[in-house]
Scaffold this active site. Structure first.
Site, PDB file in Angstrom:
ATOM      1  N   GLN A 283      14.896  17.904  32.929  1.00  0.00           N
ATOM      2  CA  GLN A 283      14.614  19.243  33.474  1.00  0.00           C
ATOM      3  C   GLN A 283      14.683  19.138  35.081  1.00  0.00           C
ATOM      4  O   GLN A 283      15.250  20.044  35.659  1.00  0.00           O
ATOM      5  CB  GLN A 283      13.574  19.886  32.780  1.00  0.00           C
ATOM      6  CG  GLN A 283      13.260  19.925  31.394  1.00  0.00           C
ATOM      7  CD  GLN A 283      14.892  20.829  31.067  1.00  0.00           C
ATOM      8  OE1 GLN A 283      14.734  22.079  31.253  1.00  0.00           O
ATOM      9  NE2 GLN A 283      15.473  20.380  30.279  1.00  0.00           N
ATOM     10  N   HIS A 286      18.119  20.195  37.079  1.00  0.00           N
ATOM     11  CA  HIS A 286      18.562  21.614  37.127  1.00  0.00           C
ATOM     12  C   HIS A 286      18.337  21.933  38.640  1.00  0.00           C
ATOM     13  O   HIS A 286      19.324  22.491  39.155  1.00  0.00           O
ATOM     14  CB  HIS A 286      17.442  22.217  36.312  1.00  0.00           C
ATOM     15  CG  HIS A 286      17.924  22.753  34.920  1.00  0.00           C
ATOM     16  ND1 HIS A 286      18.843  23.609  34.745  1.00  0.00           N
ATOM     17  CD2 HIS A 286      17.312  22.161  33.959  1.00  0.00           C
ATOM     18  CE1 HIS A 286      18.892  23.436  33.238  1.00  0.00           C
ATOM     19  NE2 HIS A 286      18.218  22.659  32.736  1.00  0.00           N
ATOM     20  N   GLU A 352       6.821  26.409  30.498  1.00  0.00           N
ATOM     21  CA  GLU A 352       8.128  27.042  29.941  1.00  0.00           C
ATOM     22  C   GLU A 352       8.614  26.283  28.592  1.00  0.00           C
ATOM     23  O   GLU A 352       8.675  26.717  27.620  1.00  0.00           O
ATOM     24  CB  GLU A 352       9.215  27.286  30.792  1.00  0.00           C
ATOM     25  CG  GLU A 352      10.663  27.418  30.470  1.00  0.00           C
ATOM     26  CD  GLU A 352      11.788  27.241  31.319  1.00  0.00           C
ATOM     27  OE1 GLU A 352      12.745  28.011  31.306  1.00  0.00           O
ATOM     28  OE2 GLU A 352      11.483  26.423  32.384  1.00  0.00           O
ATOM     29  N   HIS A 353       8.703  24.989  28.939  1.00  0.00           N
ATOM     30  CA  HIS A 353       8.884  24.058  28.077  1.00  0.00           C
ATOM     31  C   HIS A 353       7.694  22.876  27.672  1.00  0.00           C
ATOM     32  O   HIS A 353       7.514  22.255  28.880  1.00  0.00           O
ATOM     33  CB  HIS A 353      10.056  23.138  28.085  1.00  0.00           C
ATOM     34  CG  HIS A 353      11.268  24.080  28.438  1.00  0.00           C
ATOM     35  ND1 HIS A 353      11.716  24.062  30.091  1.00  0.00           N
ATOM     36  CD2 HIS A 353      12.265  24.587  27.791  1.00  0.00           C
ATOM     37  CE1 HIS A 353      13.013  24.858  29.826  1.00  0.00           C
ATOM     38  NE2 HIS A 353      13.095  25.199  28.770  1.00  0.00           N
ATOM     39  N   ASP A 386      17.612  23.490  24.573  1.00  0.00           N
ATOM     40  CA  ASP A 386      18.728  24.222  25.599  1.00  0.00           C
ATOM     41  C   ASP A 386      19.975  24.442  25.017  1.00  0.00           C
ATOM     42  O   ASP A 386      20.875  25.413  25.392  1.00  0.00           O
ATOM     43  CB  ASP A 386      18.864  23.076  26.594  1.00  0.00           C
ATOM     44  CG  ASP A 386      17.650  23.198  27.748  1.00  0.00           C
ATOM     45  OD1 ASP A 386      16.942  24.232  27.645  1.00  0.00           O
ATOM     46  OD2 ASP A 386      17.670  21.953  28.515  1.00  0.00           O
ATOM     47  N   HIS A 445      -6.540  70.846  22.043  1.00  0.00           N
ATOM     48  CA  HIS A 445      -6.175  70.106  20.785  1.00  0.00           C
ATOM     49  C   HIS A 445      -6.669  70.502  19.793  1.00  0.00           C
ATOM     50  O   HIS A 445      -5.654  70.660  18.467  1.00  0.00           O
ATOM     51  CB  HIS A 445      -6.709  68.594  21.331  1.00  0.00           C
ATOM     52  CG  HIS A 445      -6.046  67.861  22.440  1.00  0.00           C
ATOM     53  ND1 HIS A 445      -5.913  68.245  23.765  1.00  0.00           N
ATOM     54  CD2 HIS A 445      -5.378  66.625  22.458  1.00  0.00           C
ATOM     55  CE1 HIS A 445      -5.422  67.356  24.296  1.00  0.00           C
ATOM     56  NE2 HIS A 445      -4.875  66.363  23.847  1.00  0.00           N
TER      57      HIS A 445
END
Length: 458
Positions: A283, A286, A352-353, A386, A445
Site C-alpha cells: 500500500q 501507491h 480503509e484496509h 485490490d 394534520h
C-alpha cells in the site's frame, strides 16, 4: 508460506518506521484516536480553499475552466474533454491479452459479488388494507471517478462500474485525468477497461474539477456536447478529490471520502514478519502520503518487521516512494498491551484496509467494528481485494470507516417507502393520528384525516 530476505539494508535505504507505545495507558476512544498515526501535512482544511476555487471556476466558466485546469495540472491542451469512441475502440483492440484476461476475471468475480448484494423489496401488511412497502430504485445517472497520478487504475474502473450496473443505473459517465503522453486522453488501459464494461461516456478530466463537473454539469459548447449533471459521484482519489466530494455532498450523493490509501495490520507473535512487511509496502507504493500501520503486542515481531521493511523497501521498484510513505507521520508501529487493546486501537483507527494476522484470525475479525474492508489470515492480502477477491476496493479512509461504508450496490440505490391504505385501514388509526396531531399542536394534520370521514365522531 515464508518469504525470506537475505540482504542487509544500508543506512541509505533504512526506513524510519516510528513507534507509538500505548501500553500501560488506559486510553479512552478519543485518546486512542489521538495516539494512532495520522498524516500531519496536507489536510482537508487547507485543501478546502483550493478546491472551492476550482469548483467555483467550473460552475462559472464550464469547459473553458476545465481546459485551463487541464493545462495547469496535467500539461494538456483541450478543446473538449469527451473521449472519442474510436479512442475507446482502439484502446481495447491494443490491450495486452494477458491484462485483458485479468480484467475479465476481475469483472466476473466483482459481478457475482455485486449481484448478490442487491437488497430485496419488502411488502409489510400491518392489517387488512394497510400495506407499507420499501422498494429499492436505482438513481438515474452517476459520475464515476478513476484516479491517475503515480499509477494506473483500470481496477478502479471495474470497482466503480460493476456495482452501478448491478444496481440498474442506466446513465453512467466516467472521468479520469488526461495524460500528456497519451495525447491528452486518459491512460489507454483505463479506456480499455471502460470499453470492456460497455461504458462509452468517458471524459479526460482529473481531480476536484471532475467532481465539480459531475455535480453541477457543464453546458455544451461549439467544441462538444454538454456534460449532464449526475445524481451520485463515486470513486477514490487524493485529498483534493476527497475534499471536493465532501463539498458537493448534498448537491449529489457520494460513496465515501476515499482519499489516499491506508492499511493497518493487527498482528501477534504468530505472524510472519516478511508477510506483514510485504503487505505494508504494497500500500505504501501507491503514494508518499499512503499510510501503513502495524498494531501489535509483540516487540519481537515489530523489530522483525522493521528489518524486513528495510530489505524489501530497498528491493521494490518504487523504493523512494515506499520509504517516504513508511517514514511519514501517517505510518508506524502501535505497541499495545494485548489483543483487547489491539482491537480497540483498530476501531479507533478505522482503517480503509485492515488485515488480521493473529491466532484465530476469523474470530478476531468478527469483533472489529470499524473498517472499510477486513482481510483475514495469511492468504487474504489487501492486494487480493485490490484486484480479484470480488470485493470492492473503493473504501472510506482517514477514519471515516467509523461511519461510512465502502462502495457497493446500495450506493446507487434509494429505498423508497410506499404507503397504500384502504378507507377501513385509515379509519382504524384515525383517532390515534388526531390525538398525536393535537399533542404536537399540529391540528391540521388530524383534520386531513377527519375530512375523509364526514359525519364521524371526532
Amino acid at each position: 508460506m515464508t518469504i525470506s530476505s537475505e540482504l542487509p539494508a544500508t543506512p541509505a535505504t533504512a526506513v524510519n518506521f516510528r513507534t507509538v507505545d500505548v501500553r500501560g495507558r488506559n486510553l479512552t476512544l478519543a485518546g486512542l484516536r489521538a495516539a494512532v498515526p495520522r498524516a500531519q501535512g496536507q489536510t482537508v482544511a487547507n485543501a478546502e480553499e483550493k478546491v472551492l476555487d476550482i469548483i467555483g471556476a467550473v460552475r462559472a466558466r464550464g469547459f473553458e475552466a476545465l481546459a485551463e485546469l487541464a493545462l495547469r495540472f496535467d500539461g494538456v491542451e483541450q478543446s473538449h474533454p469527451r473521449v472519442p469512441a474510436e479512442a475507446m475502440d482502439s484502446a481495447l483492440e491494443k490491450l495486452d491479452p494477458a491484462v485483458r484476461k485479468a480484467l475479465e476475471e476481475s469483472i466476473r468475480r466483482a459481478r457475482i459479488f455485486a449481484d448478490g448484494q442487491r437488497p430485496r423489496n419488502v411488502d409489510v401488511e400491518l392489517g387488512d388494507g394497510a400495506l407499507v412497502s420499501q422498494n429499492w430504485v436505482p438513481v438515474a445517472r452517476v459520475g464515476l471517478y478513476v484516479p491517475g497520478g503515480l499509477a494506473v487504475y483500470p481496477s478502479s474502473v471495474i470497482m466503480n462500474v460493476v456495482p452501478a450496473l448491478a444496481a440498474g443505473v442506466e446513465s453512467i459517465a466516467l472521468a479520469s485525468p488526461p495524460q500528456k503522453e497519451f495525447g491528452g486522453l486518459p491512460h489507454p488501459t483505463i479506456l480499455a477497461a471502460a470499453a470492456l464494461l460497455g461504458i462509452t461516456e468517458v471524459y479526460a478530466i482529473g481531480g476536484a474539477q471532475a467532481i465539480a463537473a459531475f455535480a453541477y454539469g457543464v453546458d455544451a459548447t461549439e467544441a462538444g456536447p454538454a456534460l449532464e449533471p449526475v445524481d451520485v459521484v463515486t470513486g477514490p482519489g487524493n485529498i483534493f478529490v476527497a475534499t471536493a466530494k465532501r463539498l458537493v455532498k448534498g448537491v449529489v450523493g457520494i460513496d465515501s471520502e476515499a482519499g489516499t490509501t491506508e492499511i493497518a495490520i493487527l498482528a501477534d507473535a504468530t505472524a510472519q514478519p516478511a508477510l506483514v512487511a510485504a503487505d505494508l509496502i504494497s500500500q505504501a507504493e501507491h503514494d508518499p502520503q499512503a499510510a501503513s500501520v502495524l498494531i501489535t503486542d509483540s516487540e519481537d515481531l515489530a523489530a522483525a518487521v522493521r528489518a524486513e521493511l528495510d530489505v524489501q523497501a530497498a528491493a521494490t521498484k518504487h523504493s523512494g516512494r515506499v520509504r517516504e510513505a513508511l517514514s511519514g507521520p501517517q505510518s508506524g508501529v502501535v505497541l499495545v498491551d494485548g489483543l483487547e487493546q489491539g482491537i480497540a486501537a483498530c476501531d479507533a483507527y478505522a482503517a480503509e484496509h485492515l488485515e488480521i494476522m493473529t491466532r484465530d484470525a476469523s474470530a478476531v475479525a468478527a469483533r472489529i467494528r470499524n473498517a472499510g474492508a477486513i482481510f483475514v489470515g495469511d492468504y487474504s492480502p489487501v492486494s487480493l481485494g485490490d484486484y480479484c477477491a470480488g470485493s470492492n476496493h473503493v473504501l472510506p479512509t482517514s477514519g471515516t470507516a467509523a461511519f461510512s461504508s465502502g462502495l457497493n450496490v446500495t450506493t446507487f440505490l434509494r429505498a423508497i417507502q410506499v404507503v397504500n391504505y384502504s378507507r377501513d385501514a385509515l379509519a382504524e388509526v384515525s383517532s390515534h393520528i388526531v390525538n398525536l396531531s393535537r399533542a404536537e399542536d399540529l391540528p391540521a394534520h388530524g383534520d386531513a384525516v377527519t375530512v375523509r370521514f364526514p359525519g364521524a365522531a371526532s
